[in-house]
Design a protein around this motif. Structure first.
Motif, mmCIF file in Angstrom:
data_model
loop_
_atom_site.group_PDB
_atom_site.id
_atom_site.type_symbol
_atom_site.label_atom_id
_atom_site.label_comp_id
_atom_site.label_asym_id
_atom_site.label_seq_id
_atom_site.Cartn_x
_atom_site.Cartn_y
_atom_site.Cartn_z
ATOM 1 N N LYS A 17 0.833 -1.207 0.000
ATOM 2 C CA LYS A 17 0.000 0.000 0.000
ATOM 3 C C LYS A 17 0.867 1.256 0.000
ATOM 4 O O LYS A 17 0.564 2.237 -0.692
ATOM 5 C CB LYS A 17 -0.923 -0.007 1.212
ATOM 6 C CG LYS A 17 -1.909 1.152 1.242
ATOM 7 C CD LYS A 17 -2.823 1.063 2.457
ATOM 8 C CE LYS A 17 -3.786 2.243 2.499
ATOM 9 N NZ LYS A 17 -4.685 2.179 3.689
ATOM 10 N N LYS A 18 1.964 1.223 0.771
ATOM 11 C CA LYS A 18 2.863 2.372 0.834
ATOM 12 C C LYS A 18 3.476 2.658 -0.537
ATOM 13 O O LYS A 18 3.517 3.805 -0.987
ATOM 14 C CB LYS A 18 3.976 2.122 1.857
ATOM 15 C CG LYS A 18 3.528 2.246 3.306
ATOM 16 C CD LYS A 18 4.704 2.031 4.248
ATOM 17 C CE LYS A 18 4.280 2.184 5.704
ATOM 18 N NZ LYS A 18 5.413 1.985 6.633
ATOM 19 N N TYR A 19 3.946 1.601 -1.204
ATOM 20 C CA TYR A 19 4.601 1.808 -2.489
ATOM 21 C C TYR A 19 3.602 2.183 -3.579
ATOM 22 O O TYR A 19 3.936 2.920 -4.508
ATOM 23 C CB TYR A 19 5.406 0.575 -2.877
ATOM 24 C CG TYR A 19 6.707 0.487 -2.112
ATOM 25 C CD1 TYR A 19 7.772 1.310 -2.440
ATOM 26 C CD2 TYR A 19 6.860 -0.381 -1.036
ATOM 27 C CE1 TYR A 19 8.966 1.262 -1.735
ATOM 28 C CE2 TYR A 19 8.042 -0.441 -0.314
ATOM 29 C CZ TYR A 19 9.089 0.384 -0.673
ATOM 30 O OH TYR A 19 10.254 0.352 0.041
ATOM 31 N N PHE A 20 2.382 1.699 -3.469
ATOM 32 C CA PHE A 20 1.341 2.115 -4.408
ATOM 33 C C PHE A 20 1.040 3.602 -4.218
ATOM 34 O O PHE A 20 0.840 4.331 -5.186
ATOM 35 C CB PHE A 20 0.070 1.283 -4.198
ATOM 36 C CG PHE A 20 -1.033 1.623 -5.157
ATOM 37 C CD1 PHE A 20 -0.941 1.271 -6.499
ATOM 38 C CD2 PHE A 20 -2.153 2.315 -4.720
ATOM 39 C CE1 PHE A 20 -1.953 1.600 -7.389
ATOM 40 C CE2 PHE A 20 -3.175 2.649 -5.605
ATOM 41 C CZ PHE A 20 -3.066 2.283 -6.941
ATOM 42 N N THR A 21 1.020 4.027 -2.957
ATOM 43 C CA THR A 21 0.815 5.453 -2.652
ATOM 44 C C THR A 21 1.951 6.291 -3.223
ATOM 45 O O THR A 21 1.725 7.375 -3.789
ATOM 46 C CB THR A 21 0.729 5.675 -1.125
ATOM 47 O OG1 THR A 21 -0.365 4.913 -0.605
ATOM 48 C CG2 THR A 21 0.518 7.146 -0.793
ATOM 49 N N LEU A 22 3.189 5.803 -3.101
ATOM 50 C CA LEU A 22 4.339 6.514 -3.665
ATOM 51 C C LEU A 22 4.259 6.582 -5.185
ATOM 52 O O LEU A 22 4.673 7.574 -5.795
ATOM 53 C CB LEU A 22 5.639 5.840 -3.240
ATOM 54 C CG LEU A 22 6.068 6.048 -1.782
ATOM 55 C CD1 LEU A 22 7.279 5.182 -1.452
ATOM 56 C CD2 LEU A 22 6.388 7.517 -1.523
ATOM 57 N N LEU A 23 3.710 5.538 -5.802
ATOM 58 C CA LEU A 23 3.545 5.526 -7.259
ATOM 59 C C LEU A 23 2.581 6.641 -7.684
ATOM 60 O O LEU A 23 2.857 7.392 -8.625
ATOM 61 C CB LEU A 23 3.007 4.168 -7.712
ATOM 62 C CG LEU A 23 3.043 3.887 -9.211
ATOM 63 C CD1 LEU A 23 4.477 3.726 -9.690
ATOM 64 C CD2 LEU A 23 2.240 2.629 -9.541
#
Length: 211
Positions: A13-19
């Motif tokens: 979820k964190k990396y999707f948010t960063l994307l």
């Protein structure tokens, strides 16, 4: 695969948010800042300044080079965990900038600003996207790469809120835009700067006292 997703749901979820954060920043820069011919902070402002002296340097090239530089700074001062999230931004932000540049050349859905009123509208829209991008990145403890890396370091060292540090750094970069773009475009850039500072504040703390 399913077990991996369940165990690492929070990190994914964190990396999707960063994307999403990196895409928002790239859209603001390659779209509304570039086509509005306005000065901005961050890597976008640096690239505009460099392009003035070296016209053959495309915006995406400058963004890539400076992203790598700030990644190294983040690795030195913040360690591997922060650098890993920063590396994500260091890769995807320049990639999105290049892709959006390419797409808008083929499909010109954003028209160049033809008057000051249009420039101000573009500055506000760019400010919203930049604020969302930086706010989301900071909220998950990561970075989109670029000048928000030294901003995070300065904010932690001197116990200053991150949105204020970003505002000051970007204001200095925008001020340098007087050389390539002139005073009016710098003033419009500062409007965008104020907008995204407020948006960052709202994303991080819900728009309370720090506004």
């Amino acid at each position: 695969m399913k077990d991996f997703i369940i165990k690492n749901k929070l990190e994914i979820k964190k990396y999707f948010t960063l994307l999403i954060a990196n895409f928002c920043l790239a859209l603001a820069l390659s779209g509304f800042v570039a086509y509005g011919n306005i000065m901005t902070g961050g890597l976008g402002g640096i690239s505009i300044f460099v392009e003035y002296f070296f016209p053959d340097f495309k915006m995406s090239y400058v963004v890539t080079a400076t992203s790598i530089l700030f990644f190294i700074i983040g690795l030195i001062f913040k360690g591997k965990n922060f650098a890993l999230k920063t590396l994500f931004g260091t890769i995807f932000y320049p990639l999105f900038v290049g892709l959006i540049e390419w797409f808008l050349e083929i499909v010109p859905i954003i028209e160049p600003a033809t008057d000051t009123g249009m420039q101000i509208v573009y500055a506000i829209v760019a400010g919203v996207f930049v604020g969302l991008g930086l706010g989301l990145a900071f909220k998950v403890g990561g970075s989109t790469g670029g000048v928000d890396i030294p901003a995070v370091i300065i904010a932690e060292k001197f116990h200053i809120s991150i949105d204020k540090v970003v505002f000051v750094i970007d204001a200095v970069i925008i001020a340098l835009g007087i050389i390539p773009l002139g005073l009016m475009n710098v003033i419009i850039g500062l409007i965008s700067n104020i907008v995204y500072t407020v948006i960052i504040d709202r994303v991080l703390v819900g728009g309370k006292k720090s506004i």
